[in-house]
Design an enzyme around this catalytic site. Sequence first.
Site, PDB file in Angstrom:
ATOM      1  N   GLY A 142       0.830  -1.202   0.000  1.00 18.06           N
ATOM      2  CA  GLY A 142       0.000   0.000   0.000  1.00 18.06           C
ATOM      3  C   GLY A 142       0.861   1.246   0.000  1.00 18.06           C
ATOM      4  N   GLY A 195      -0.512   4.538   0.433  1.00 17.31           N
ATOM      5  CA  GLY A 195      -1.192   5.713   0.967  1.00 17.31           C
ATOM      6  C   GLY A 195      -0.285   6.441   1.936  1.00 17.31           C
ATOM      7  N   LEU A 196      -0.875   7.287   2.763  1.00 22.01           N
ATOM      8  CA  LEU A 196      -0.055   8.072   3.684  1.00 22.01           C
ATOM      9  C   LEU A 196       0.804   7.173   4.552  1.00 22.01           C
ATOM     10  CD1 LEU A 196      -2.402  10.949   4.807  1.00 22.01           C
ATOM     11  CD2 LEU A 196      -0.530  10.982   3.177  1.00 22.01           C
ATOM     12  N   HIS A 208     -20.077   8.546   7.655  1.00 20.38           N
ATOM     13  CA  HIS A 208     -19.803   9.982   7.573  1.00 20.38           C
ATOM     14  C   HIS A 208     -21.108  10.738   7.309  1.00 20.38           C
ATOM     15  CE1 HIS A 208     -18.065  13.767   6.433  1.00 20.38           C
ATOM     16  NE2 HIS A 208     -16.869  13.338   6.714  1.00 20.38           N
ATOM     17  N   ARG A 259     -18.682  12.733  14.095  1.00 20.10           N
ATOM     18  CA  ARG A 259     -19.376  12.179  12.933  1.00 20.10           C
ATOM     19  C   ARG A 259     -20.456  11.171  13.313  1.00 20.10           C
ATOM     20  NH1 ARG A 259     -14.011  11.445   9.116  1.00 20.10           N
ATOM     21  NH2 ARG A 259     -13.842  13.650   8.631  1.00 20.10           N
ATOM     22  N   GLU A 313      -5.015   3.021   8.439  1.00 17.30           N
ATOM     23  CA  GLU A 313      -6.384   2.529   8.586  1.00 17.30           C
ATOM     24  C   GLU A 313      -6.427   0.996   8.678  1.00 17.30           C
ATOM     25  OE1 GLU A 313      -9.103   3.902   5.544  1.00 17.30           O
ATOM     26  OE2 GLU A 313     -10.826   2.940   6.467  1.00 17.30           O
TER      27      GLU A 313
END
Lengths: 246, 648, 247
Positions: free
Chosen positions: B42, B44-45, B268, B339, B434
């Site tokens: 992965g 991502g960040l 969300h 949320r 995540e």
Amino acid sequence: MSCFLTNSSLGKKLVMSVTGCFLVLFILFHMSMNITLLFSPEAYNMVCEFLGANWYALVGTVILVAGIAIHFIYALMLTVDNYRARGKQRYAVTVKEKGVEWASKNMLLLGWIIIGGLALHLIHFWSKMQLVEIMGSHYFTPEIDGTATVINPANGALLVAYTFSKWYNVLIYILWLAALWFHLTHGVWSMFQSVGWANDTWYPRLKCIAKIVATLVLLGFAVVLILMYLNSGDIIAQMSHWVPEA
Amino acid sequence: MAFKLDSKIPAGELAQKWSNHKAAIKVVSPANKRKLDIIVIGTGLGGASAAASLGELGYNVKIFCIQDSPRRAHSIAAQGGINAAKNYQNDNDSVYRLFYDTIKGGDYRAREANVYRLAEVSNLIIDQCVAQGVPFAREYGGLLANRSFGGAQVSRTFYARGQTGQQLLLGAYAALNKEIAAGSVKSYPRHEMLDIVIEDGEARGIIARNLVTGEIERHGAHAVVIASGGYGNVFFLSTNAMASNGSAAFQCYRKGAGFANPCFTQIHPTCIPVHGTQQSKLTLMSESLRNDGRIWVPKKKEDVEKLRKGTIKPSDIKEEDRDYYLERRYPAFGNLVPRDVASRAAKERCDAGFGVNETGLAVFLDFKTAIERLGKDVIKQRYGNLFDMYEEITDTNPYEQPMQIFPAVHYTMGGIWVDYNLMTTIPGLYAIGEANFSDHGANRLGASALMQGLADGYFVLPYTIGDYLSHKIQAPKVKTDTPAFDEAEKAVKEKIAKLFAIKGKQSVDDIHKRLGHIMWENVGMARTKESLERAIKEIQALRKEFWADVKVVGTADSFNVELEKALRLADFLELGELMARDALMREESCGGHFRSEHQTEEGEAKRDDENFVYAAVWEYKGMDNEPELTKEPLNFEFVHPAQRNYKD
Amino acid sequence: MNFTLKIWRQKDAKSHGAFETYKVSDISPDTSFLEMMDILNNNLIHEGKEPVAFDHDCREGICGMCSLHINGHAHGPEQAVTTCQIYMRKFRDGQTIVIEPWRSAAFPVIKDLVVDRGAYDKILQAGGFVSVRTNSVPDGNAIPIPKKDADESMDAAACVGCGACAATCKNGSAMLFVAARVSSLAKLPQGRVEGARRAKAMVAKMDELGFGNCTNTGACQAECPKSISIAHIARLNREFLSAKFED
């Protein structure tokens, strides 16, 4: 440093920009020279004399030829590169994107027209003026209306008046100038972009300047053509027996 | 055999834990780092920042992503911002306050030590990103600007227009590119991890599929880092990217890694409502809109009827006939409640019959007051791109009429169980961002996902992984011609062959949509014992149907999107059941997990701190067997779990 | 709504491709363009045919994964949006839509409408970064940056790397992409430090990878889904030339 001007895409752009700029300056100079014809054919011939086979005029000519040649050769090189970069498979559907000028996508086509016009122009004038002097002759005897006429190569005014007494020459030259107009509307602002002197605030201004320069060139040359066509009889009569002052 | 879970939380004062731990763990010398290989799944960040930082340290890193470039990872879609406890606004923010807000926002279902560490390194993230050339929003004085986000009473969110995730990811991706150029990281785009290889109980590498050629490849390493994101797409419709999936994490679970709190899903509150049955993706409207937008539904049923029929416009409804229900119910936080609270409140109003569109599943997000107060230009400057996007999608101009919004699946707080070092129950296998379960408890606050991904990747994993790898300095290069690799590759190939052999009637999407429907109806915003039991049965039946009737066209040895989707759906069909089981087991309401049986008289989530202050860690026992639960108790030494109060 | 689709089908990089015609019907005007493609693909699967391969991911216009040349326009006829953000209400009922992959020598087709944009990654690897190590950086507010510069940097940084610029450019030039990165970093003090090196390295890589030469037509900015201005190209030109003249 020499290499980035030939092997880098941005270096090549710089060359196009600089040579383009030089050619624009030359065209503006040429135009102002032509305009003298409107005021005094004699004065025009003085300029012609000045730009005969003198060393400074010759040096200028060589630089000019080099400028045109480099501008054109680079254009061909870039086009070949770009054609390759586009890939073998082309789009089935293409459009003109919003805000994109037709001229900007057809600079080479316009360039060919300009080169064609230039060739004709050289045959019409340069071959009968500077070339004659370079060849060491002081007289030139074209057939004007079927009779051989002796003309001094510096008698540009007569040659111009004679050439543009023919309507088809006027028409060809105006088409040529139109191509040049389109070429300049893109070329003039583009040369600023290529060296990086442009931004969002200046794009409208630069494009406006480009249109002004292009239009000035068009009008500056066209007005001479048209007035020559209208007054060709008078000027031919006035200048037929002109000889340069000793 | 239940897990022996050791969270490895260091002893000592909360604020000292991380420093003490860093001082205590081992490091690997530069000469030895060169000999050690790490695989990161992965980009991502979390994955990109980890790979870049590990590469810088001198490890040999291989990084895999399923997209055509590392820059496409779904972190890029985060809009609103990233939290940090800089206190640049002088509003009395601090590391402790960020820690407290996060643990409270997560409804006291996260580890104190992890969350405190997250808050502690948050400030370093901002510094790091600024130095990388991330163009954060700035004030006229040239200093960094902040905005407010849900669940906080201070302004601590840093942002880059509505594209914060993109800019942070481009920063991490640039750092990754720097290392790729330096040769310390090798990038494998369009590659998907299909299995994790375990040997002697330790992670030894992966089996990956080259998505362009279909070739099955073996990659060995001394440690494997899973940074593959969340599994929200189990719902089919979510704000996740189309290819976001839970498969890499699920393979780890299948091979023995514990999976924690799978039922904690964030819904969300501000998404564009579903418009039809052919929809394949839900679009998020940034939480930052709640800074200036006010959420309401009509007070009167007759107005609702007229809205649905289209005989009146929202702007025709008088101020006194509008129910600003968040401001009414939660005066202290108003439209900026967390949320989970905002989503449930919207559901409550829609269930009561006040939904404002034809489907009855939408509420208004109105900028009228803000436009009157600040002027259209200011609003345009702040949210222009979001407003344009909204108009593009819905054909309604949000400057004139309020936006319609409805909650949608967005983020999964659950994930692979990790200890304080971010290592899973399998030695040498790590999970970050995540993909792990660690920091957000039962609900994640806005602008904290980016913070966690980068915290793990830049500032935690590069240290903690050394503690494990220091024991591997004598280990030779991992060989990939061992029986463990043979077996894993064989299993992958057989699974693929089996999928092609079914030659059924339903497409992958047909089945995925049905799974999504089961999940949303039964394991969605409100869950009950009955709905969860129903979900488990229906998912099991659907899974059987999948393995008997799915139709996968094309071939295995070519670019084949259908095969990719089928492999991912096969895992979702098990993961969905696991989520339902976890939700069924957790007889309480907390954060994003709302059991209708457990609510206060006012309809708020009612936690059961007597019985459920733990992370539920599940162990795989086979596709059709019940997984086994192990509990990791959560010890609250420094904060005292209380009912979350956003009212005053 | 009903549409006739002419779609480029190509088995793999080595095969020859050709257009195939498909029909889709009963499409809601609120359907997005890619959802329409999903519907087509689901129909094809049910007919036992291979679905059309196309790149897409976030469907929010930010990941840059989606491409497609639609009726002559990169990312379709709408301005300033990516393909995933186009809705069928923008087309006429019964319209024929021609869908082609990006066409550029540097973006070879992988399958159908999917191309390899790895060249863009390679350009960024050549220098599209600031060489700072993790954790060895000053405080975020240590260097104030004028808002105007930060905003301009952000304008350029909005690039999603989709490839529309090079795909649109009649010269196959990647200048807008390269310029966006160079310009974004050049406007920030952090990026300024290695600005000259970056401009030279990225331009050299761009040339090496077979992208064409910019001739300032501006087609790239017209089709850019993020409306990135060619003013950034001007800045790249300036950065590059001043770097070269310092050599």
